[in-house]
Design a protein around this motif. Structure first.
Motif, mmCIF file in Angstrom:
data_model
loop_
_atom_site.group_PDB
_atom_site.id
_atom_site.type_symbol
_atom_site.label_atom_id
_atom_site.label_comp_id
_atom_site.label_asym_id
_atom_site.label_seq_id
_atom_site.Cartn_x
_atom_site.Cartn_y
_atom_site.Cartn_z
ATOM 1 N N GLN A 277 0.703 -1.256 0.149
ATOM 2 C CA GLN A 277 -0.190 0.034 0.196
ATOM 3 C C GLN A 277 0.474 1.347 -0.105
ATOM 4 O O GLN A 277 0.011 2.166 -0.082
ATOM 5 N N ASN A 278 2.066 1.414 0.236
ATOM 6 C CA ASN A 278 3.051 2.542 0.589
ATOM 7 C C ASN A 278 4.696 2.891 -0.972
ATOM 8 O O ASN A 278 4.898 3.325 -0.745
ATOM 9 N N VAL A 279 3.997 1.525 -1.986
ATOM 10 C CA VAL A 279 4.612 1.424 -3.725
ATOM 11 C C VAL A 279 3.964 2.508 -4.064
ATOM 12 O O VAL A 279 3.333 2.169 -4.648
ATOM 13 N N HIS A 280 4.667 3.692 -4.237
ATOM 14 C CA HIS A 280 4.726 4.719 -5.832
ATOM 15 C C HIS A 280 5.993 4.538 -6.169
ATOM 16 O O HIS A 280 6.227 5.322 -6.139
ATOM 17 N N PHE A 281 5.008 4.072 -7.406
ATOM 18 C CA PHE A 281 6.585 3.610 -8.623
ATOM 19 C C PHE A 281 6.489 5.420 -8.886
ATOM 20 O O PHE A 281 5.993 5.865 -9.510
ATOM 21 N N THR A 282 8.126 5.204 -9.822
ATOM 22 C CA THR A 282 8.203 6.479 -10.404
ATOM 23 C C THR A 282 8.496 5.317 -11.781
ATOM 24 O O THR A 282 9.497 5.354 -12.075
ATOM 25 N N LEU B 53 11.010 2.993 -6.718
ATOM 26 C CA LEU B 53 10.100 3.835 -5.716
ATOM 27 C C LEU B 53 10.227 5.271 -5.271
ATOM 28 O O LEU B 53 11.041 5.923 -4.927
ATOM 29 N N VAL B 54 9.279 6.093 -4.685
ATOM 30 C CA VAL B 54 9.230 6.990 -4.360
ATOM 31 C C VAL B 54 9.696 6.386 -3.094
ATOM 32 O O VAL B 54 9.283 6.192 -1.984
ATOM 33 N N ASN B 55 10.526 7.426 -1.658
ATOM 34 C CA ASN B 55 11.030 7.042 -0.479
ATOM 35 C C ASN B 55 9.779 6.425 0.196
ATOM 36 O O ASN B 55 8.972 7.428 1.131
ATOM 37 N N PRO B 56 9.303 5.248 0.606
ATOM 38 C CA PRO B 56 8.412 5.571 1.544
ATOM 39 C C PRO B 56 9.235 5.302 3.143
ATOM 40 O O PRO B 56 8.620 5.740 4.046
ATOM 41 N N LEU B 57 10.640 5.147 3.330
ATOM 42 C CA LEU B 57 11.409 5.407 4.111
ATOM 43 C C LEU B 57 12.591 5.303 4.024
ATOM 44 O O LEU B 57 13.065 5.556 2.554
ATOM 45 N N LEU B 58 13.824 5.765 4.970
ATOM 46 C CA LEU B 58 14.947 6.291 4.462
ATOM 47 C C LEU B 58 15.581 4.892 5.330
ATOM 48 O O LEU B 58 17.073 4.509 4.143
ATOM 49 N N CYS B 59 15.502 4.478 5.895
ATOM 50 C CA CYS B 59 16.870 3.418 6.494
ATOM 51 C C CYS B 59 17.481 1.858 5.425
ATOM 52 O O CYS B 59 18.704 1.600 5.875
ATOM 53 N N TYR B 60 16.315 1.794 4.811
ATOM 54 C CA TYR B 60 16.287 0.932 3.997
ATOM 55 C C TYR B 60 17.909 1.483 2.965
ATOM 56 O O TYR B 60 18.959 0.229 2.278
ATOM 57 N N HIS B 61 17.807 2.169 2.757
ATOM 58 C CA HIS B 61 19.207 3.550 1.631
ATOM 59 C C HIS B 61 20.346 3.080 3.244
ATOM 60 O O HIS B 61 21.833 2.299 2.397
ATOM 61 N N CYS C 87 10.003 11.359 2.565
ATOM 62 C CA CYS C 87 8.942 10.588 2.382
ATOM 63 C C CYS C 87 7.890 10.672 1.831
ATOM 64 O O CYS C 87 6.957 11.475 2.309
ATOM 65 N N MET C 88 7.305 9.098 1.047
ATOM 66 C CA MET C 88 5.336 9.024 0.729
ATOM 67 C C MET C 88 5.527 8.152 1.401
ATOM 68 O O MET C 88 5.539 7.223 1.564
ATOM 69 N N ARG C 89 3.852 8.342 1.339
ATOM 70 C CA ARG C 89 3.364 6.979 2.256
ATOM 71 C C ARG C 89 1.361 7.541 2.075
ATOM 72 O O ARG C 89 0.951 8.830 2.415
ATOM 73 N N VAL C 90 0.672 6.320 1.512
ATOM 74 C CA VAL C 90 -0.661 6.819 1.556
ATOM 75 C C VAL C 90 -1.188 6.312 2.058
ATOM 76 O O VAL C 90 -1.356 5.027 1.918
#
Length: 376
Positions: free
Chosen positions: A146-151, A189-197, A220-223
């Motif tokens: 639900q938080n995955v927003h592709f670019t 995808l647009v960052n849903p969080l940062l720690c994965y980086h 970050c972006m989440r809907v």
């Protein structure tokens, strides 16, 4: 005479002295530096306990910021005030911020980053997007689709005609963009969080020696379902994260210290909040089971504040233990070391909202001590 020692500001010390002098049997109380001296013909045990309680409470209250008024503002009232001042422009939770609000967000970021830098953290600057391969490797796409927003860019055939602007506008309609032939296969995808980086960074930098601490900040972006878009649940927001890589016991102890420092930061700006057990919004057949286990095991705590007009407490931060999940998935500990990861996060816009609901949206009405605390 009896003496108590406490680290108090001069005004707090004078207030304590006046309160002690009101007690029966006390003739005088005076103080300087860290000492409060109490005079009386006799100071029995119960009276001494009462005086000690007064001094101890004053010491605990040192650094607390009193509310600037009796009225506590709602999220909507804060939203309207920021709009009227021109410090918030946009809609659906995607806002351009300016003026005093922007300065407040920067000040809060400096405070949260200070928790990391005090322990020698290295700072990373992440991109605004996350590689799809990284998100899949970490399990994010499966757990939180639900938080995955592709670019993805448009296919060249959308742009090779004239007039080009008309072709782009046509392709930008909902039906055209949704059609798979109009978009190149997404890779990010647009960052849903940062720690994965951080985990991806560690997977490519084998010379990092644990224990290691990293911090990073970015959008970050989440809907997150119905109600998203308000100041309490922005679709695009700013996160400051601190990530630790170390042996399991070190990670657990580090999180405990970080939680204490997060609560001290809240106290310093006059927020009444507490850590409560929580869980992430896992999906899928086993989502509820995983969420329940996460909560029961104490793997996730949220720093929550109760604000008027909201149906549930607002989480302004979180503190998480991951075990060896990401170490294993990203191949970080190939040398055989028993390493874990953990992280804490600060939702900066939510911190700002909680401050303005508590103290009011007009900084001119804030206590001087609060301006000093946030450096505004």
């Amino acid at each position: 005479m009896a003496t108590w020692v406490a680290h108090l500001q001069p005004d707090a010390r004078r207030r304590v002295q006046r309160e002690i002098e009101q007690l029966a049997g006390i003739t005088r109380a005076e103080g300087d530096g860290t000492q409060i001296r109490v005079y009386g013909a006799d100071i029995p045990g119960k009276l001494a306990e009462r005086i000690g309680s007064i001094v101890e409470q004053a010491a605990l209250d040192t650094g607390k910021i009193a509310r600037s008024g009796e009225h506590v503002f709602t999220s909507e009232e804060v939203h309207v005030a920021l709009r009227e001042r021109g410090e918030l422009a946009g809609d659906a939770g995607h806002y351009t911020k300016s003026g005093w609000l922007l300065r407040l967000l920067r000040a809060l970021d400096l405070m949260s980053a200070g928790i990391a830098f005090a322990e020698g953290a290295s700072e990373l600057k992440p991109p605004v997007t996350l590689g799809l391969d990284v998100a899949i490797r970490g399990g994010y796409v499966t757990a939180f689709p639900q938080n995955v927003h592709f670019t993805a860019p448009m296919h060249a055939d959308c742009l090779d005609d004239t007039p080009r602007a008309d072709r782009v506008e046509d392709a930008a309609t909902a039906g055209a963009v949704a059609h798979e032939q109009r978009l190149v296969k997404p890779r990010r995808l647009v960052n849903p969080l940062l720690c994965y980086h951080v985990y991806d960074y560690l997977a490519h930098n084998r010379d990092v020696i644990p224990p290691a601490l990293f911090t990073l900040c970015g959008p970050c972006m989440r809907v997150e379902g119905e109600g998203s878009g308000g100041l309490d649940r922005l679709e695009q927001f700013t996160m400051r994260e601190i990530v630790v890589l170390a042996e399991a016991e070190h990670v657990v102890n580090w999180r405990a210290r970080a939680m204490e420092k997060m609560q001290a930061m809240a106290l310093a700006v006059g927020l009444e909040c507490e850590f409560r057990a929580a869980n992430d919004p896992f999906t899928g057949a086993d989502g509820k089971k995983i969420a329940r286990l996460q909560r029961l095991a104490g793997l996730k705590y949220e720093l929550q504040v109760d604000l008027p007009g909201l149906p549930s407490p607002l989480a302004i931060g979180s503190a998480n233990l991951h075990g060896d999940t990401f170490v294993s998935r990203f191949g970080i500990a190939e040398g055989g070391a028993n390493l874990n990861t953990g992280c804490v996060g600060f939702g900066l816009e939510r911190w700002a909202l909680a401050l303005m609901c508590t103290h009011g949206p007009d900084p001119g009405q804030w206590p001087i001590g609060l301006h000093e605390a946030v450096g505004s």
